[in-house]
Design a protein around this motif. Sequence first.
Motif, PDB file in Angstrom:
ATOM      1  N   PHE A   1       0.841  -1.209   0.000  1.00 57.36           N
ATOM      2  CA  PHE A   1       0.000   0.000   0.000  1.00 57.36           C
ATOM      3  C   PHE A   1       0.873   1.255   0.000  1.00 57.36           C
ATOM      4  CE2 PHE A   1      -2.609  -3.289   2.151  1.00 57.36           C
ATOM      5  CZ  PHE A   1      -3.555  -3.434   1.139  1.00 57.36           C
ATOM      6  N   GLU A   2       2.015   1.190   0.711  1.00 58.94           N
ATOM      7  CA  GLU A   2       2.946   2.330   0.721  1.00 58.94           C
ATOM      8  C   GLU A   2       3.465   2.584  -0.697  1.00 58.94           C
ATOM      9  OE1 GLU A   2       4.421   1.079   5.198  1.00 58.94           O
ATOM     10  OE2 GLU A   2       5.845   0.950   3.541  1.00 58.94           O
ATOM     11  N   LYS A   3       3.812   1.488  -1.399  1.00 58.19           N
ATOM     12  CA  LYS A   3       4.347   1.614  -2.758  1.00 58.19           C
ATOM     13  C   LYS A   3       3.306   2.213  -3.703  1.00 58.19           C
ATOM     14  CE  LYS A   3       8.042  -1.814  -3.497  1.00 58.19           C
ATOM     15  NZ  LYS A   3       8.980  -0.919  -4.176  1.00 58.19           N
ATOM     16  N   VAL A   4       2.052   1.738  -3.582  1.00 60.30           N
ATOM     17  CA  VAL A   4       0.982   2.267  -4.439  1.00 60.30           C
ATOM     18  C   VAL A   4       0.791   3.757  -4.149  1.00 60.30           C
ATOM     19  CG1 VAL A   4      -1.495   2.177  -4.969  1.00 60.30           C
ATOM     20  CG2 VAL A   4      -0.202   0.043  -4.709  1.00 60.30           C
ATOM     21  N   TYR A   5       0.743   4.098  -2.859  1.00 57.70           N
ATOM     22  CA  TYR A   5       0.550   5.500  -2.454  1.00 57.70           C
ATOM     23  C   TYR A   5       1.693   6.367  -2.999  1.00 57.70           C
ATOM     24  CZ  TYR A   5       0.193   9.615   0.551  1.00 57.70           C
ATOM     25  OH  TYR A   5       0.102  10.910   1.007  1.00 57.70           O
ATOM     26  N   ASN A   6       2.936   5.907  -2.817  1.00 60.51           N
ATOM     27  CA  ASN A   6       4.095   6.661  -3.301  1.00 60.51           C
ATOM     28  C   ASN A   6       4.060   6.801  -4.826  1.00 60.51           C
ATOM     29  OD1 ASN A   6       5.015   6.928  -0.735  1.00 60.51           O
ATOM     30  ND2 ASN A   6       6.604   5.367  -0.872  1.00 60.51           N
ATOM     31  N   GLY A   7       3.630   5.718  -5.492  1.00 62.65           N
ATOM     32  CA  GLY A   7       3.552   5.717  -6.963  1.00 62.65           C
ATOM     33  C   GLY A   7       2.533   6.725  -7.456  1.00 62.65           C
ATOM     34  N   VAL A   8       1.368   6.781  -6.811  1.00 68.35           N
ATOM     35  CA  VAL A   8       0.309   7.717  -7.200  1.00 68.35           C
ATOM     36  C   VAL A   8       0.797   9.152  -6.974  1.00 68.35           C
ATOM     37  CG1 VAL A   8      -2.035   8.522  -6.660  1.00 68.35           C
ATOM     38  CG2 VAL A   8      -1.564   6.076  -6.743  1.00 68.35           C
ATOM     39  N   ALA A   9       1.442   9.388  -5.812  1.00 76.44           N
ATOM     40  CA  ALA A   9       1.948  10.735  -5.490  1.00 76.44           C
ATOM     41  C   ALA A   9       3.029  11.163  -6.489  1.00 76.44           C
ATOM     42  CB  ALA A   9       2.496  10.751  -4.063  1.00 76.44           C
ATOM     43  N   ALA A  10       3.929  10.217  -6.819  1.00 79.93           N
ATOM     44  CA  ALA A  10       5.029  10.538  -7.746  1.00 79.93           C
ATOM     45  C   ALA A  10       4.480  10.857  -9.140  1.00 79.93           C
ATOM     46  CB  ALA A  10       6.014   9.372  -7.813  1.00 79.93           C
ATOM     47  N   LYS A  11       3.460  10.093  -9.558  1.00 84.23           N
ATOM     48  CA  LYS A  11       2.849  10.312 -10.884  1.00 84.23           C
ATOM     49  C   LYS A  11       2.207  11.705 -10.941  1.00 84.23           C
ATOM     50  CE  LYS A  11       0.292   7.512 -14.185  1.00 84.23           C
ATOM     51  NZ  LYS A  11      -0.607   6.383 -14.380  1.00 84.23           N
ATOM     52  N   ALA A  12       1.531  12.068  -9.844  1.00 85.63           N
ATOM     53  CA  ALA A  12       0.885  13.390  -9.783  1.00 85.63           C
ATOM     54  C   ALA A  12       1.938  14.490  -9.845  1.00 85.63           C
ATOM     55  CB  ALA A  12       0.065  13.504  -8.510  1.00 85.63           C
ATOM     56  N   ARG A  13       3.049  14.276  -9.133  1.00 83.57           N
ATOM     57  CA  ARG A  13       4.112  15.292  -9.108  1.00 83.57           C
ATOM     58  C   ARG A  13       4.723  15.441 -10.502  1.00 83.57           C
ATOM     59  NH1 ARG A  13       6.415  13.400  -5.399  1.00 83.57           N
ATOM     60  NH2 ARG A  13       6.069  14.705  -3.580  1.00 83.57           N
ATOM     61  N   ALA A  14       4.903  14.305 -11.183  1.00 86.38           N
ATOM     62  CA  ALA A  14       5.500  14.334 -12.523  1.00 86.38           C
ATOM     63  C   ALA A  14       4.576  15.048 -13.519  1.00 86.38           C
ATOM     64  CB  ALA A  14       5.781  12.906 -13.002  1.00 86.38           C
ATOM     65  N   GLY A  15       3.279  15.091 -13.198  1.00 86.52           N
ATOM     66  CA  GLY A  15       2.307  15.750 -14.085  1.00 86.52           C
ATOM     67  C   GLY A  15       2.332  17.263 -13.982  1.00 86.52           C
ATOM     68  N   GLY A  16       3.188  17.788 -13.101  1.00 89.30           N
ATOM     69  CA  GLY A  16       3.301  19.242 -12.965  1.00 89.30           C
ATOM     70  C   GLY A  16       2.654  19.754 -11.693  1.00 89.30           C
ATOM     71  N   GLY A  17       2.939  21.027 -11.384  1.00 90.31           N
ATOM     72  CA  GLY A  17       2.509  21.643 -10.123  1.00 90.31           C
ATOM     73  C   GLY A  17       1.013  21.579  -9.891  1.00 90.31           C
ATOM     74  N   ALA A  18       0.219  21.876 -10.922  1.00 89.79           N
ATOM     75  CA  ALA A  18      -1.243  21.913 -10.752  1.00 89.79           C
ATOM     76  C   ALA A  18      -1.773  20.521 -10.402  1.00 89.79           C
ATOM     77  CB  ALA A  18      -1.900  22.423 -12.034  1.00 89.79           C
ATOM     78  N   LYS A  19      -1.281  19.514 -11.120  1.00 88.42           N
ATOM     79  CA  LYS A  19      -1.736  18.133 -10.880  1.00 88.42           C
ATOM     80  C   LYS A  19      -1.380  17.689  -9.459  1.00 88.42           C
ATOM     81  CE  LYS A  19      -2.615  15.007 -14.612  1.00 88.42           C
ATOM     82  NZ  LYS A  19      -2.174  14.017 -15.544  1.00 88.42           N
ATOM     83  N   TYR A  20      -0.180  18.065  -9.030  1.00 91.47           N
ATOM     84  CA  TYR A  20       0.268  17.646  -7.695  1.00 91.47           C
ATOM     85  C   TYR A  20      -0.564  18.332  -6.615  1.00 91.47           C
ATOM     86  CZ  TYR A  20       3.320  16.249  -3.872  1.00 91.47           C
ATOM     87  OH  TYR A  20       3.799  15.695  -2.704  1.00 91.47           O
ATOM     88  N   LYS A  21      -0.906  19.607  -6.853  1.00 90.88           N
ATOM     89  CA  LYS A  21      -1.755  20.334  -5.886  1.00 90.88           C
ATOM     90  C   LYS A  21      -3.120  19.656  -5.752  1.00 90.88           C
ATOM     91  CE  LYS A  21      -0.224  25.071  -5.203  1.00 90.88           C
ATOM     92  NZ  LYS A  21       0.962  25.268  -6.057  1.00 90.88           N
ATOM     93  N   ILE A  22      -3.674  19.218  -6.897  1.00 89.50           N
ATOM     94  CA  ILE A  22      -4.977  18.525  -6.893  1.00 89.50           C
ATOM     95  C   ILE A  22      -4.858  17.227  -6.089  1.00 89.50           C
ATOM     96  CG2 ILE A  22      -6.638  17.243  -8.341  1.00 89.50           C
ATOM     97  CD1 ILE A  22      -6.097  19.439 -10.513  1.00 89.50           C
ATOM     98  N   PHE A  23      -3.753  16.501  -6.318  1.00 86.53           N
ATOM     99  CA  PHE A  23      -3.562  15.241  -5.588  1.00 86.53           C
ATOM    100  C   PHE A  23      -3.475  15.501  -4.082  1.00 86.53           C
ATOM    101  CE2 PHE A  23      -0.574  12.474  -3.327  1.00 86.53           C
ATOM    102  CZ  PHE A  23      -1.282  11.278  -3.398  1.00 86.53           C
TER     103      PHE A  23
END
Length: 624
Positions: free
Chosen positions: A291-313
């Motif tokens: 679950f930690e890996k999935v959570y980290n993966g989702v967060a990392a993907k959002a961050r890679a999508g740019g500032g706006a995407k990461y803020k939404i996440f």
Amino acid sequence: MSDTQTLIENRPPSVATLFLERVSATPDAEAYRYPVPPAAGEGPDDWKSLTWAQAAERVYAIAAGLIELGVQPEQRVALASSTRVEWILADLGILCAGAATTTVYPQTNEDESAFILADSDSRVLIAEDAAQLAKAVAKRAELPELTHVIVIDPAGVESGDWVLTLAELEQRGAEYLEKNPDLIKERVGAITKDQLATLIYTSGTTGRPKGVRLPHDNWSYMAKAIAATGLISGEDVQYLWLPLAHVFGKVLTSGQIEVGHVTAVDGRVDKIIANLPVVQPTYMAAVPRIFEKVYNGVAAKARAGGGAKYKIFQWAAEVAREYAKASQDNFRRTGTASVPFGLGAKHKVADALVFAKIREAFGGNLRACVSGSAALAPDIGYFFAGAGIHILEGYGLTESSAASFVNPGEAYRTGTVGKPLPGTEVRIAEDGEILLRGPGIMEGYHGLPEKTAEVLESDGWFHTGDIGELSPDGYLRITDRKKDLIKTSGGKYIAPAEVEGQFKAVCPYVSNILVHGADRNFCTALISLDEPSILEWAKENGLEGKSYAEVVAAPVTVALVEGYVAQLNEGLQRWQTIKKFRLLPRDLDVEHGEITPSLKLKRPVVEREYKALIDEMYAGSREA
């Protein structure tokens, strides 16, 4: 007497009996699904099925083959293989022969494998492939009791007198059954509840592992008690990837036989993400690391999508936690999981933007996940709960047949391990230690009466070595391992697992963290980072093309982690705060013996290995 009590108290003597009953009740229903990789080595796996009758044909042939080889009731047959359908068929074959399974992790090295085979007195070894066979061959002189090795995957293996393939064993068994058609019924009928069924060696953090003796009655009780919780039904589809050599994986096979649902079996951890949409499970058991890996993966993907995407996440993650806490609190008070209108509206938006995609990644049909083996950070639990992935934490040990507590369905509470299984008693000792009693408790440690006496009282109470507290309505919260509690030189007690869990919820790049501070005047931490996530981050921060070791040594990476440590410290008591940390040059792994195959940290091993880094952090302080 309630229906539940009747169900549990009138249980049959063994899971082998339950298996015969299941096959008789639903012979044509689907029992197992398993992947067959494509012949060319490319493209998706082809998933095949076995009905209960087809599984039984193979199970009975394996059982008869073992009997023909001379295996007697209670004699040990070792099983060294990763999780695959043949593991389950072989285990059931051993049980139907009246024999006992000794489980061996495929990662176990040559010396420890030989120790387990010798200590357990195993007569036959069922080995996954040529690599597992090679370990036995290398130590053959030390294993005079080992009369045969059966190999599941015959590639590169020459069979003969000592070595047979599983197909050859099944063929011999089928022929033997033709001459003795009632053989299996007679063997299973003769099994008594206190006969040994399983010998599981705990991966000791110090010294040799101990063999935990689990009789047939343990598994029969587990099957009935799990069914009695109402958490699983015959309509379910389970995705089983956990190591079956570990008690947590093994117990999942008992509940399935009792209710008769489908289990998709594939132990390849690197295939979990690809398998979920194919299997579309309704429930799955996992350890917190997943679950930690999935959570980290989702967060990392959002961050890679740019500032706006990461803020939404980040916003959605906060909404998820708030929603989960509110709905669980409300359920506790009123029996309904309603939330305030405004929060519900925010949740609807977050669901459309973020949560629906997460549920889709889990296959779209997931009703619940069961998490065990270690503590799940509550913030990560609340995140998934709010996203509609309900993680029911449970608790148990090898010595208690894995499942002693589990969260009850809708009434689950994140941060607790739920209530005891029907038939299991719990008591909290004066020093906070959790004591358990019931039909799931082991018979004792194999050949170690003194060690057994240290943890098992004459009246049946088992000392778990874990510290915990019970709520007035019976929910258990584990606070730490008794032996892992840290006492600083200032006399303050700290539960390192709690601090470590909080850090995992704060830092999306962490893989493992060990908090140190026993007899010291402040706490420090050793931290390893998740390689895919941190290398992805490195690309965006001027470190593209650098190796993992180079990335973690870079000042910019240290500064990044420093920020997360500062964030963690804000929520801690002064004496719990992490004053210094070091990033490890590689992640901790099973191969180096730093984590167990069930992904638990071996503290003494890590502290020994990185003693120089720990000493360096305390150099110059008053105690150095």
